[in-house]
Design an enzyme around this catalytic site. Sequence first.
Site, PDB file in Angstrom:
ATOM      1  N   LYS A 188      26.624  24.728  53.513  1.00  0.00           N
ATOM      2  CA  LYS A 188      26.602  25.897  53.490  1.00  0.00           C
ATOM      3  C   LYS A 188      26.118  26.400  52.527  1.00  0.00           C
ATOM      4  O   LYS A 188      26.388  26.322  51.335  1.00  0.00           O
ATOM      5  CB  LYS A 188      28.016  26.477  53.671  1.00  0.00           C
ATOM      6  CG  LYS A 188      28.142  28.113  53.884  1.00  0.00           C
ATOM      7  CD  LYS A 188      29.451  28.764  53.712  1.00  0.00           C
ATOM      8  CE  LYS A 188      29.529  30.018  53.345  1.00  0.00           C
ATOM      9  NZ  LYS A 188      30.665  30.565  52.907  1.00  0.00           N
TER      10      LYS A 188
ATOM     11  N   GLY B  89      35.742  38.304  50.870  1.00  0.00           N
ATOM     12  CA  GLY B  89      37.038  38.480  50.545  1.00  0.00           C
ATOM     13  C   GLY B  89      37.559  40.194  50.568  1.00  0.00           C
ATOM     14  O   GLY B  89      38.682  40.398  50.265  1.00  0.00           O
TER      15      GLY B  89
ATOM     16  N   ALA C  62      32.049  36.011  56.154  1.00  0.00           N
ATOM     17  CA  ALA C  62      32.639  36.793  55.125  1.00  0.00           C
ATOM     18  C   ALA C  62      33.101  38.178  55.358  1.00  0.00           C
ATOM     19  O   ALA C  62      32.245  38.989  56.313  1.00  0.00           O
ATOM     20  CB  ALA C  62      31.507  36.945  53.735  1.00  0.00           C
ATOM     21  N   GLY C  63      34.168  38.616  55.022  1.00  0.00           N
ATOM     22  CA  GLY C  63      34.401  40.117  55.147  1.00  0.00           C
ATOM     23  C   GLY C  63      35.376  40.389  56.230  1.00  0.00           C
ATOM     24  O   GLY C  63      36.049  41.554  56.606  1.00  0.00           O
TER      25      GLY C  63
ATOM     26  N   ASN D 112      38.417  32.965  55.396  1.00  0.00           N
ATOM     27  CA  ASN D 112      39.063  31.866  54.195  1.00  0.00           C
ATOM     28  C   ASN D 112      40.162  32.767  53.838  1.00  0.00           C
ATOM     29  O   ASN D 112      41.377  32.556  54.379  1.00  0.00           O
ATOM     30  CB  ASN D 112      38.312  31.349  53.111  1.00  0.00           C
ATOM     31  CG  ASN D 112      38.995  30.574  52.134  1.00  0.00           C
ATOM     32  OD1 ASN D 112      38.400  29.769  51.342  1.00  0.00           O
ATOM     33  ND2 ASN D 112      40.140  30.580  52.218  1.00  0.00           N
ATOM     34  N   THR D 113      39.731  33.873  53.069  1.00  0.00           N
ATOM     35  CA  THR D 113      40.730  34.759  52.470  1.00  0.00           C
ATOM     36  C   THR D 113      41.861  35.270  53.412  1.00  0.00           C
ATOM     37  O   THR D 113      43.119  35.516  53.018  1.00  0.00           O
ATOM     38  CB  THR D 113      40.228  35.875  51.562  1.00  0.00           C
ATOM     39  OG1 THR D 113      38.973  35.172  50.638  1.00  0.00           O
ATOM     40  CG2 THR D 113      40.976  36.794  50.742  1.00  0.00           C
TER      41      THR D 113
END
Length: 257
Positions: free
Chosen positions: A96, A157, A184-185, A206-207
Amino acid sequence: MLTVYDTQLASRLFLGTAQYPSPAALVDAVRASATSVVTVSLRREAAGGNAGGQFWSLIRSLGVSVLPNTAGCHSVKEAVTTAKMAREVFGTGWIKLEVIGNHDTLQPDVFGLVEAARILCQEGFSVFPYTTEDLVVAERLLDAGCRVLMPWCAPIGSAKGPRNRDALRSLRGHFPEIPLIVDAGLGRPSHAAAVMELGFDAVLLNTAVAKAGDPAAMAAAFAKAVEAGRQAFHAGLLEPRDMAVPSTPLIGKAVFA
């Protein structure tokens, strides 16, 4: 089944492995998500000596594919070097690719990204580029040799969800045969469902899971949302309308004097 770089994956949810409150919480979340791929930072593996080795042993025990990333890299040289080290450490040509251009938004440096992608593709890597939703950048990445695109929907995040649905929809329309993974996001399962309803092939997050009060429960919720969005897209979504349309037809309606 999702196919990326000639590999078939049972799940359309990719899961990050950072920021979990404990190794046990990470294991529970990965299992609850039923993911086929987890992302791992080389910096996490290399940091702390023996601790890094223990982390890698934990990841291998999960029985999932590993997608190393170049998180934290801000230059082409740094990203390429990190990718080569990751290939040696993790034993995979998947990477990645992140080349960060802005410290505040963590927006990709798309110029450096294309350059690094070209170098790595020429050296046999299977590159998953973290990019914006820009069509021209997408074209350049495909020309460089990428066979997958990973556009953001909001800053890493931020949990803002898809901020530019028109651009994401346009990206999907321009590249109907290319696997597109939103990265992301994403902050809520509804965000994942929303981008999957646009026709995207998978999501990476992830977050939102790692920082949840119950990471395993949140991972399971995202897994269901991804499948629901995918099924809805293929079922055929009703497009929004400006005017009300009665669900009960007027023709044949009884008339009372």
